[in-house]
Design a protein around this motif. Structure first.
Motif, short mmCIF file in Angstrom:
data_model
loop_
_atom_site.label_atom_id
_atom_site.label_comp_id
_atom_site.label_asym_id
_atom_site.label_seq_id
_atom_site.Cartn_x
_atom_site.Cartn_y
_atom_site.Cartn_z
N ILE A 120 7.25 5.30 -4.18
CA ILE A 120 7.01 6.17 -3.03
C ILE A 120 8.32 6.48 -2.30
CG2 ILE A 120 5.84 6.36 -0.82
CD1 ILE A 120 4.00 6.57 -3.23
N ALA A 157 4.27 2.44 2.41
CA ALA A 157 5.49 2.91 1.75
C ALA A 157 5.89 4.29 2.25
CB ALA A 157 5.28 2.92 0.24
N ILE A 158 4.89 5.17 2.47
CA ILE A 158 5.18 6.50 3.03
C ILE A 158 5.72 6.36 4.46
CG2 ILE A 158 4.13 8.66 3.77
CD1 ILE A 158 2.20 8.41 1.42
N THR A 217 5.11 0.08 -6.36
CA THR A 217 4.68 1.11 -5.41
C THR A 217 5.76 1.46 -4.41
OG1 THR A 217 2.41 0.29 -5.60
CG2 THR A 217 2.90 1.71 -3.73
N GLN A 218 6.44 0.44 -3.86
CA GLN A 218 7.45 0.69 -2.84
C GLN A 218 8.56 1.59 -3.37
OE1 GLN A 218 6.28 -2.19 -3.95
NE2 GLN A 218 6.22 -3.78 -2.38
N SER A 254 0.83 -1.21 0.00
CA SER A 254 0.00 0.00 0.00
C SER A 254 0.86 1.25 0.00
CB SER A 254 -0.93 0.00 1.22
OG SER A 254 -0.17 0.12 2.41
N VAL A 255 0.28 2.34 -0.47
CA VAL A 255 0.98 3.62 -0.50
C VAL A 255 1.26 4.12 0.92
CG1 VAL A 255 0.79 6.02 -1.22
CG2 VAL A 255 -0.01 4.21 -2.73
N ALA A 256 0.30 3.93 1.82
CA ALA A 256 0.45 4.42 3.19
C ALA A 256 1.65 3.79 3.87
CB ALA A 256 -0.83 4.14 3.99
N ARG A 308 9.24 5.24 4.40
CA ARG A 308 10.14 6.35 4.05
C ARG A 308 10.45 7.21 5.26
NH1 ARG A 308 9.11 10.60 -0.96
NH2 ARG A 308 11.07 11.77 -0.72
N GLY A 342 9.36 8.75 -6.86
CA GLY A 342 9.08 8.58 -8.27
C GLY A 342 10.28 8.75 -9.18
#
Length: 312
Positions: A250, A139-140, A246-247, A135-137, A143, A254
């Motif tokens: 993010i 991955a954020i 995705t990983q 998921s994007v969440a 980070r 990009g």
């Protein structure tokens, strides 16, 4: 009936008789229910696949009609250093992340197979990373955890260690994404646990009678009988790892940075297709990636005859 010919005659008479109509009507109803699935396969799967194959032989910028260029896109790939870098990064990611993930998943499955109380609860909790990992969440969050002022460096500060910027350092950026993939061990772990539950206890009892140690039982009983499950997980996880996007997107913002250290092939395809509007070239790279995944899968199936053992 004593002959095959008479049986065939009887079958034809039954199909052509009054009793055939309800059966044919049932078939028509089944076809009606299959129409949405068939439309999905044609319009969402087969259609785009054939379209991308055609576009891989064209010069297409999303704004003008595609122009057929033959094998120009594939020839361009041989001289594209950025493409080879992305392929190297992807292979490193697959080679390190998949085995480590499967080892961790198998270890936890062995632990859960020992009959812990609340097994269903632990199994559900440990499966969650597989649901959230892509998921994007997450991955954020990853980070932030591995940033210069993230939780990892704050923990190291407690011991007087000044950690680097894990995401901004080319030598460690890919490792953080590998850790994220390893963390999504839930799906193969559940499959391993199901396979362990299918191994008959009598094999372990016989090994104990022969004086085999725990390590010996694992090597001579568990691994051979679990080898089909290991093979299944290996093939699936290699395919999933090659598709990872995705990983890297993010974590690197990009860009695939720093210094292209997280430039996966899927990310480079995205940059070419939607960033630089080279959709024909992106389609060609996608097909090359498909061939690479197919080769890895074929090698796994070929090598399975030497290390995968089935009951029959």
């Amino acid at each position: 009936m004593s002959s095959i010919g008479e049986l065939r005659t009887l079958a034809r008479s039954r199909r052509s008789g009054p009793g055939a109509r309800p059966e044919q009507k049932d078939n028509r109803v089944a076809y009606v229910f299959l129409i949405p699935w068939l439309l999905g396969v044609v319009l969402i799967t087969i259609g785009p696949v054939l379209a991308s194959l055609y576009l891989s032989f064209t010069n297409y910028n999303l704004l003008q009609p595609p122009h057929f260029t033959g094998f120009a896109n594939y020839v361009q790939m041989f001289g594209d250093s950025e493409f080879w870098t992305s392929l190297k990064v992807t292979l490193l990611y697959v080679v390190f992340s998949v085995p480590l993930q499967l080892i961790l998943a198998l270890g936890l499955a062995l632990l859960l197979d020992r009959g812990l109380r609340g097994l269903s609860f632990y199994r559900s909790v440990l499966y969650l990373p597989s649901l959230l990992g892509a998921s994007v969440a997450v991955a954020i969050l990853w980070r932030q955890v591995f940033g210069s002022d993230g939780l990892v460096n704050r923990f190291l500060d407690l011991f007087g260690i000044h950690g680097p910027g894990w995401i901004s350092n080319p030598s460690t950026a890919l490792s953080t994404i590998v850790l994220l993939h390893i963390w999504t061990f839930g799906s193969p772990m559940v499959i391993f646990l199901a396979g362990l539950r299918q191994i008959p206890r009598m094999y372990y009892e016989a090994a104990e009678v022969d004086g085999a140690s725990t390590l010996r039982r694992f090597r001579s009983v568990t691994l051979p009988l679990l080898s089909p499950i290991i093979f299944f997980n290996l093939v699936l996880q290699i395919i999933y790892a090659f598709q990872s996007f995705t990983q890297a997107f993010i974590v690197s913002g990009g860009t695939g940075g720093p210094s292209d250290s997280t430039l996966f092939t899927t990310l480079y395809i995205y940059k070419q297709g939607f960033g630089r509007f080279h959709m024909g070239y992106a389609s060609a790279m996608a097909w090359v990636l498909l061939v690479i995944v197919a080769l890895f899968t074929a090698v796994n199936f070929w090598s399975s005859r030497f290390w995968v053992f089935y009951d029959d």
